[in-house]
Design a protein around this motif. Structure first.
Motif, short mmCIF file in Angstrom:
data_model
loop_
_atom_site.label_atom_id
_atom_site.label_comp_id
_atom_site.label_asym_id
_atom_site.label_seq_id
_atom_site.Cartn_x
_atom_site.Cartn_y
_atom_site.Cartn_z
N ILE A 1 1.48 -0.97 0.08
CA ILE A 1 -0.19 0.14 0.09
C ILE A 1 0.55 1.73 -0.33
O ILE A 1 2.00 1.09 0.32
CB ILE A 1 -1.19 0.23 1.05
CG1 ILE A 1 -2.11 -0.63 1.00
CG2 ILE A 1 -1.83 1.26 0.95
CD1 ILE A 1 -2.61 -1.47 2.55
N ILE A 2 0.14 2.64 -0.78
CA ILE A 2 0.93 3.70 -1.02
C ILE A 2 0.78 4.70 0.44
O ILE A 2 -0.19 4.61 -0.37
CB ILE A 2 1.15 4.07 -1.78
CG1 ILE A 2 2.49 3.03 -3.00
CG2 ILE A 2 2.79 5.33 -2.44
CD1 ILE A 2 3.83 2.42 -2.87
N ASN A 3 1.58 5.41 0.77
CA ASN A 3 1.54 6.06 2.14
C ASN A 3 1.42 7.78 1.81
O ASN A 3 2.93 7.72 1.91
CB ASN A 3 1.72 5.45 3.48
CG ASN A 3 0.74 7.08 4.78
OD1 ASN A 3 -1.03 7.76 3.73
ND2 ASN A 3 1.76 6.95 5.19
N GLY A 4 1.28 8.30 0.93
CA GLY A 4 1.61 9.28 0.85
C GLY A 4 0.71 9.92 -0.85
O GLY A 4 0.07 10.83 -0.47
N GLY A 5 1.24 9.37 -1.30
CA GLY A 5 0.86 9.42 -3.00
C GLY A 5 0.98 10.94 -3.43
O GLY A 5 -0.13 10.90 -4.29
N ALA A 6 2.23 12.12 -3.65
CA ALA A 6 2.24 13.43 -3.91
C ALA A 6 2.02 13.35 -5.55
O ALA A 6 0.84 13.34 -6.21
CB ALA A 6 2.83 14.35 -3.26
N VAL B 1 -3.73 3.58 -3.34
CA VAL B 1 -3.04 4.45 -2.43
C VAL B 1 -3.88 5.43 -1.16
O VAL B 1 -4.60 5.25 -1.47
CB VAL B 1 -2.02 5.64 -3.86
CG1 VAL B 1 -1.99 6.78 -2.82
CG2 VAL B 1 -1.99 5.32 -4.68
N ILE B 2 -2.92 5.92 -0.27
CA ILE B 2 -3.45 6.52 0.78
C ILE B 2 -2.57 7.87 0.89
O ILE B 2 -1.79 8.30 0.82
CB ILE B 2 -3.06 5.91 2.50
CG1 ILE B 2 -3.54 4.68 2.31
CG2 ILE B 2 -3.53 6.92 3.39
CD1 ILE B 2 -3.20 3.86 3.33
N PHE B 3 -3.72 8.92 -0.18
CA PHE B 3 -3.42 10.30 -0.64
C PHE B 3 -4.35 10.94 0.92
O PHE B 3 -5.04 11.63 1.28
CB PHE B 3 -4.23 10.42 -1.86
CG PHE B 3 -3.86 11.44 -2.32
CD1 PHE B 3 -2.52 11.73 -2.90
CD2 PHE B 3 -4.46 13.08 -1.78
CE1 PHE B 3 -1.76 13.14 -3.47
CE2 PHE B 3 -4.74 14.12 -2.86
CZ PHE B 3 -3.10 14.37 -3.01
N ASN B 4 -2.42 11.47 0.78
CA ASN B 4 -2.55 12.49 2.25
C ASN B 4 -2.07 14.02 1.95
O ASN B 4 -1.97 14.10 3.04
CB ASN B 4 -1.85 11.62 3.00
CG ASN B 4 -0.35 11.96 3.24
OD1 ASN B 4 0.21 12.50 2.61
ND2 ASN B 4 0.08 10.70 3.84
N ARG B 5 -2.31 14.65 1.06
CA ARG B 5 -1.74 15.35 0.77
C ARG B 5 -2.53 17.02 -0.28
O ARG B 5 -1.78 17.18 -1.04
CB ARG B 5 -0.21 15.51 -0.90
CG ARG B 5 0.49 14.11 -0.45
CD ARG B 5 1.84 15.09 0.89
NE ARG B 5 2.23 16.21 0.25
CZ ARG B 5 3.07 17.28 1.19
NH1 ARG B 5 3.77 16.36 2.21
NH2 ARG B 5 3.52 17.74 0.77
#
Length: 451
Positions: free
Chosen positions: A293-298, A314-318
């Motif tokens: 799993i990708i965390n961040g993903g800008a 993707v856990i998109f946090n940006r």
């Protein structure tokens, strides 16, 4: 300054401090243990947004034994149910933030005793977020009164940071809060960074690019060795279980913790923002047969094709972040969720926050909705989609009979800043809509200043 005025201001300051201390005391364990009222409840005449199916414009939903027992336009209401008139209100599933440090950090600067987000050393797979979570953190009340009922809490701060935990935002103990006690192993995927720290005298320490690449490669090699060692350890243990005549392996707690991850039984969460790092994480996961799993993903939209082919979410946090490159448009990060959705990449929106601002989750999803993401996907990005990524969609994420009653009742659209939460249920318990914010507001809204 006039002496009388000075003493008036001093007296006022002391009074305000005393009141703040009093409210702070009220907001301690006593208020955090307001775990709500259990029972049978029926919300009637409400607009029910199921998320997984059609919207019921006027219907009822019954909560019993912690779950949704009935749902629809025509529902038989048990005589024992506490009825809530939902006229003019909307019912939604509770929101889920799949990328936080909730409960592991209270005050980051100046109160070291409230920080339990990271362990010393670089390899800490045996560190368990569930054991460090503080059920009485003030961040929980502040978050859940805004409609967020479930979060993934992750350790941080090292190459292999430890094991994350999925928790509901209600309960007096970690065990009561736990949905998945050990969800994913968090790895800070090595990246090329010329920033080498900050010296209080000379300022930022900057590496040459070649030195930064070398440092990245060394950390990547260290990570490879850890994965290989864990796989060998797992093989030795398995061989011993089959043939007890073999020498018994010595227990290694770090390697023991990694077995379900190197075997692909549980996911590995790679922290990665730039496209080159995301591609590197995908290649590493494929080579080592890891469930990623990708965390961040800008910059995830730049490698959407690779993410889709690998079926890595993707856990998109940006959403609130700044553009990564000088040439990026101001809205480049706002548009990433829409681009991921268009490419068919599984994703969800997350605040990526340590706790204090997880409450902003609906507004971040709403912002993504204002920049290309469909209204339906914007809502799913903080309900059903994170539930699917976390593997808990059979329990939460949508309103369906048999699912856990994590439910939010609002007077408007869930993702609108002007909307108010009117009722909140977590595991079927009716939660008081009280936080330190509401308490301070009530305490100071009618204050009078001296003449």
């Amino acid at each position: 300054m006039n002496t009388n005025i000075f003493y008036r201001f001093a007296a006022l300051a002391i009074a305000l401090i005393a009141l703040a201390v009093s409210i702070s005391a009220q907001n301690g364990p006593g208020s955090q243990n307001l775990t709500g009222e259990a029972g049978t409840f029926a919300i009637t005449n409400a607009r029910i947004v199921t998320v997984s199916g059609a919207v019921i414009e006027k219907g009822s939903i019954v909560i019993a034994n912690g779950k949704i027992s009935a749902l629809g336009a025509t529902v038989s209401i048990p005589s024992s149910a506490t009825k809530i008139d939902g006229t003019g209100l909307s019912v939604y599933p509770g929101m889920i933030d799949a990328g936080t440090n909730m409960g592991l950090l209270e005050i980051g600067n100046g109160a070291a005793g409230t920080v339990d987000i990271a362990e010393t050393g670089e390899i800490n797979p045996n560190a368990q977020a569930i054991l460090g979570i503080n059920p009485h953190t003030s961040h929980i009340n502040v978050t859940r009164v805004n409609g967020i009922t479930t979060v993934l809490s992750m350790p941080a701060g090292s190459l292999v940071s430890g094991q994350s935990a999925v928790i509901n935002l209600n309960g007096s103990t970690q065990a009561e809060m736990a949905v998945v006690s050990h969800f994913g192993l968090v790895i800070d995927f090595p990246q090329v960074s010329t920033f080498a720290g900050f010296d209080p005298v000379t300022g930022p320490r900057i590496l040459e690019f070649s030195a930064a690449v070398k440092r990245r490669d060394e950390r990547l090699e260290e990570l490879k060795k850890v994965i290989e060692a864990a796989r060998r350890y797992a093989d030795v243990k398995e061989a011993y279980q089959k043939d007890k005549s073999l020498p018994a392996p010595m227990t290694d707690l770090k390697m023991e913790a990694m077995i379900p991850y190197v075997r692909g039984e549980r996911p590995v969460i790679f922290n990665a923002q730039r496209d080159r790092d995301i591609k590197g994480a995908l290649e590493f996961a494929k080579a080592n047969k890891l469930k990623a799993i990708i965390n961040g993903g800008a910059q995830a939209s730049r490698v959407a094709k690779e993410l889709k082919e690998a079926d890595v979410p993707v856990i998109f946090n940006r959403i609130y972040g700044l553009p990564f490159s000088e040439d990026d448009a101001y809205d480049s990060l706002f548009e990433v969720p829409a681009k991921l959705a268009a490419a068919g990449v599984r994703f969800c929106v997350s605040t990526g926050d340590d706790g204090a601002n997880v409450r902003d989750l609906p507004y971040q999803a709403g912002l993504a909705g204002a920049f290309g993401l469909s209204r339906d996907d914007a809502l799913k990005s903080v309900t059903l989609y994170p539930a699917q990524i976390l593997g808990i969609d059979s329990m939460v994420g949508s309103l369906e009979v048999g699912k856990v009653a994590n439910i939010v009742v609002t007077d408007g659209d869930l993702l609108e800043p002007t909307t108010n939460i009117k009722h909140l249920f977590i595991t079927g318990r009716k939660i008081p809509l009280v936080s330190r914010h509401t308490m301070f507001f009530d305490a100071f809204k009618d204050r009078k200043l001296p003449n």
